[in-house]
Design a protein around this motif. Sequence first.
Motif, PDB file in Angstrom:
ATOM      1  N   VAL A  41      39.736  45.356  -4.258  1.00 19.61           N
ATOM      2  CA  VAL A  41      40.635  44.231  -3.974  1.00 19.61           C
ATOM      3  C   VAL A  41      41.168  43.633  -5.274  1.00 19.61           C
ATOM      4  CG1 VAL A  41      40.755  41.884  -3.017  1.00 19.61           C
ATOM      5  CG2 VAL A  41      39.621  43.702  -1.716  1.00 19.61           C
ATOM      6  N   ARG A  42      40.302  43.516  -6.281  1.00 18.52           N
ATOM      7  CA  ARG A  42      40.732  42.951  -7.566  1.00 18.52           C
ATOM      8  C   ARG A  42      41.828  43.807  -8.209  1.00 18.52           C
ATOM      9  NH1 ARG A  42      38.084  38.668  -9.761  1.00 18.52           N
ATOM     10  NH2 ARG A  42      36.146  38.027  -8.717  1.00 18.52           N
ATOM     11  N   GLN A  43      41.704  45.116  -8.078  1.00 17.24           N
ATOM     12  CA  GLN A  43      42.727  45.992  -8.644  1.00 17.24           C
ATOM     13  C   GLN A  43      44.079  45.758  -7.962  1.00 17.24           C
ATOM     14  OE1 GLN A  43      40.492  46.586 -11.249  1.00 17.24           O
ATOM     15  NE2 GLN A  43      42.044  48.177 -11.469  1.00 17.24           N
ATOM     16  N   LEU A  44      44.057  45.542  -6.663  1.00 15.07           N
ATOM     17  CA  LEU A  44      45.305  45.326  -5.922  1.00 15.07           C
ATOM     18  C   LEU A  44      45.868  43.927  -6.156  1.00 15.07           C
ATOM     19  CD1 LEU A  44      44.432  47.225  -2.641  1.00 15.07           C
ATOM     20  CD2 LEU A  44      46.034  47.929  -4.419  1.00 15.07           C
ATOM     21  N   VAL A  45      45.002  42.983  -6.521  1.00 15.26           N
ATOM     22  CA  VAL A  45      45.495  41.661  -6.935  1.00 15.26           C
ATOM     23  C   VAL A  45      46.177  41.778  -8.290  1.00 15.26           C
ATOM     24  CG1 VAL A  45      44.793  39.345  -7.672  1.00 15.26           C
ATOM     25  CG2 VAL A  45      43.869  40.318  -5.554  1.00 15.26           C
ATOM     26  N   LYS A  46      45.605  42.578  -9.181  1.00 12.76           N
ATOM     27  CA  LYS A  46      46.208  42.756 -10.513  1.00 12.76           C
ATOM     28  C   LYS A  46      47.628  43.309 -10.415  1.00 12.76           C
ATOM     29  CE  LYS A  46      42.132  43.446 -13.437  1.00 12.76           C
ATOM     30  NZ  LYS A  46      41.351  44.429 -14.247  1.00 12.76           N
ATOM     31  N   THR A  47      47.839  44.216  -9.488  1.00  8.84           N
ATOM     32  CA  THR A  47      49.177  44.805  -9.325  1.00  8.84           C
ATOM     33  C   THR A  47      50.063  43.971  -8.404  1.00  8.84           C
ATOM     34  OG1 THR A  47      48.487  46.169  -7.436  1.00  8.84           O
ATOM     35  CG2 THR A  47      48.221  47.124  -9.636  1.00  8.84           C
ATOM     36  N   ARG A  48      49.502  42.880  -7.879  1.00 10.61           N
ATOM     37  CA  ARG A  48      50.185  41.965  -6.955  1.00 10.61           C
ATOM     38  C   ARG A  48      50.573  42.624  -5.635  1.00 10.61           C
ATOM     39  NH1 ARG A  48      47.971  39.021  -9.920  1.00 10.61           N
ATOM     40  NH2 ARG A  48      48.781  37.136 -10.922  1.00 10.61           N
ATOM     41  N   THR A  49      49.917  43.755  -5.324  1.00 13.76           N
ATOM     42  CA  THR A  49      50.029  44.242  -3.953  1.00 13.76           C
ATOM     43  C   THR A  49      49.479  43.172  -3.020  1.00 13.76           C
ATOM     44  OG1 THR A  49      49.796  46.528  -4.676  1.00 13.76           O
ATOM     45  CG2 THR A  49      49.331  46.069  -2.357  1.00 13.76           C
ATOM     46  N   ILE A  50      48.325  42.631  -3.403  1.00 20.14           N
ATOM     47  CA  ILE A  50      47.796  41.434  -2.755  1.00 20.14           C
ATOM     48  C   ILE A  50      48.214  40.251  -3.607  1.00 20.14           C
ATOM     49  CG2 ILE A  50      45.744  40.206  -1.951  1.00 20.14           C
ATOM     50  CD1 ILE A  50      44.265  42.901  -1.948  1.00 20.14           C
TER      51      ILE A  50
ATOM     52  N   THR B  22      49.986  42.224   3.716  1.00 24.59           N
ATOM     53  CA  THR B  22      48.545  42.457   3.547  1.00 24.59           C
ATOM     54  C   THR B  22      47.796  41.736   4.655  1.00 24.59           C
ATOM     55  OG1 THR B  22      48.386  40.588   1.986  1.00 24.59           O
ATOM     56  CG2 THR B  22      48.707  42.805   1.056  1.00 24.59           C
ATOM     57  N   ILE B  23      47.064  42.498   5.444  1.00 25.67           N
ATOM     58  CA  ILE B  23      46.373  41.970   6.610  1.00 25.67           C
ATOM     59  C   ILE B  23      44.914  42.412   6.581  1.00 25.67           C
ATOM     60  CG2 ILE B  23      47.302  43.927   7.944  1.00 25.67           C
ATOM     61  CD1 ILE B  23      47.038  42.191  10.473  1.00 25.67           C
ATOM     62  N   ALA B  24      44.010  41.465   6.775  1.00 27.69           N
ATOM     63  CA  ALA B  24      42.580  41.764   6.861  1.00 27.69           C
ATOM     64  C   ALA B  24      42.120  41.466   8.281  1.00 27.69           C
ATOM     65  CB  ALA B  24      41.788  40.932   5.854  1.00 27.69           C
ATOM     66  N   ILE B  25      41.398  42.404   8.866  1.00 32.39           N
ATOM     67  CA  ILE B  25      40.982  42.295  10.258  1.00 32.39           C
ATOM     68  C   ILE B  25      39.462  42.356  10.369  1.00 32.39           C
ATOM     69  CG2 ILE B  25      43.128  43.229  11.184  1.00 32.39           C
ATOM     70  CD1 ILE B  25      41.838  45.956  11.365  1.00 32.39           C
ATOM     71  N   SER B  26      38.966  41.967  11.523  1.00 30.96           N
ATOM     72  CA  SER B  26      37.541  42.072  11.828  1.00 30.96           C
ATOM     73  C   SER B  26      37.367  43.053  12.981  1.00 30.96           C
ATOM     74  CB  SER B  26      36.974  40.692  12.172  1.00 30.96           C
ATOM     75  OG  SER B  26      37.004  39.849  11.045  1.00 30.96           O
ATOM     76  N   GLY B  27      36.213  42.987  13.625  1.00 31.15           N
ATOM     77  CA  GLY B  27      35.945  43.914  14.719  1.00 31.15           C
ATOM     78  C   GLY B  27      35.875  43.207  16.058  1.00 31.15           C
ATOM     79  N   GLY B  28      34.996  43.692  16.912  1.00 35.73           N
ATOM     80  CA  GLY B  28      34.814  43.078  18.218  1.00 35.73           C
ATOM     81  C   GLY B  28      36.026  43.227  19.112  1.00 35.73           C
ATOM     82  N   SER B  29      36.219  42.239  19.974  1.00 32.83           N
ATOM     83  CA  SER B  29      37.305  42.294  20.966  1.00 32.83           C
ATOM     84  C   SER B  29      38.668  42.090  20.342  1.00 32.83           C
ATOM     85  CB  SER B  29      37.070  41.240  22.051  1.00 32.83           C
ATOM     86  OG  SER B  29      37.010  39.939  21.478  1.00 32.83           O
TER      87      SER B  29
END
Length: 278
Positions: free
Chosen positions: A143-152, A57-64
């Motif tokens: 995001v909460r739903q994916l935490v419940k399933t432990r994907t996150i 599980t990866i969270a990214i931002s924008g910009g360069s």
Amino acid sequence: MLIIESFNLLSRMAHSGVHKDRGELRIHENSDELGTDLAEYIAELSEASVKERGVFTIAISGGSLIGLMGRLCEAPYNQTVDWAKWYVFWADERVVAKTHADSNYKLAKDGLLSKVPVLPSHVNSINDSVSAEEAADDYEFHVRQLVKTRTINVSDISDCPKFDLILLGMGPDGHVASLFPNHPVLGEKDEWVTFITDSPKSPPERITFTLPVINSASNVFVVVTGESKAEAVHLAIDDAGADCLSLPARLVQPIKGKLVWFLDKQAASKLDGSQFSE
């Protein structure tokens, strides 16, 4: 490349309650070298996470930042990374249409996601047809739903999501994600995702992960290049007095995770070398 591990501010910072450890510095001659190192490190984390949990599980931002991740689209990573196990999120997003030039989703799709076999169903973009407040609420629910399933994964010291990696850039003002200096959302403790309608940088409406979510991640990378950001890097890392303590980038302090700064020489040019050892 110069790697500096876990330089310590305890002697001067303990009285403030700020986390003593500002993490690992990886300082590169130029952005090309930085991009190579960044891709290798992300690939290693991906492999370790997939081996341990079956997903990354990866969270990214924008910009360069997206451009600096470009090596992941090339050999060997385009073949060796287990892209089908990636779940991609955004640490912040502009509340514009996904086709808009200001969209972080569009930036990532054009520069990375369209070039590697990430599953479309694993790409978690915001609802771009509602208000900023509704988009934040919707994204947090998702995001909460994916935490419940432990994907996150979930933090073992709070109920926050524990992303395997959160990737952040930093502005010359020291902002990270869409957390800007002196903005009230810096103090948000309960929400996982919040919104702003008054960003000092266009466009004004954005959603963003809050600091508790960022600081619950297993790994946080802050990627900064260019001389224009050198002063902010200095304030975010060095013991620069009381003025630096409310800088958003300074508040990135993973509770149990690892903090890594990827810098080029220009961005690192104002760091105080006396405060850390190689």
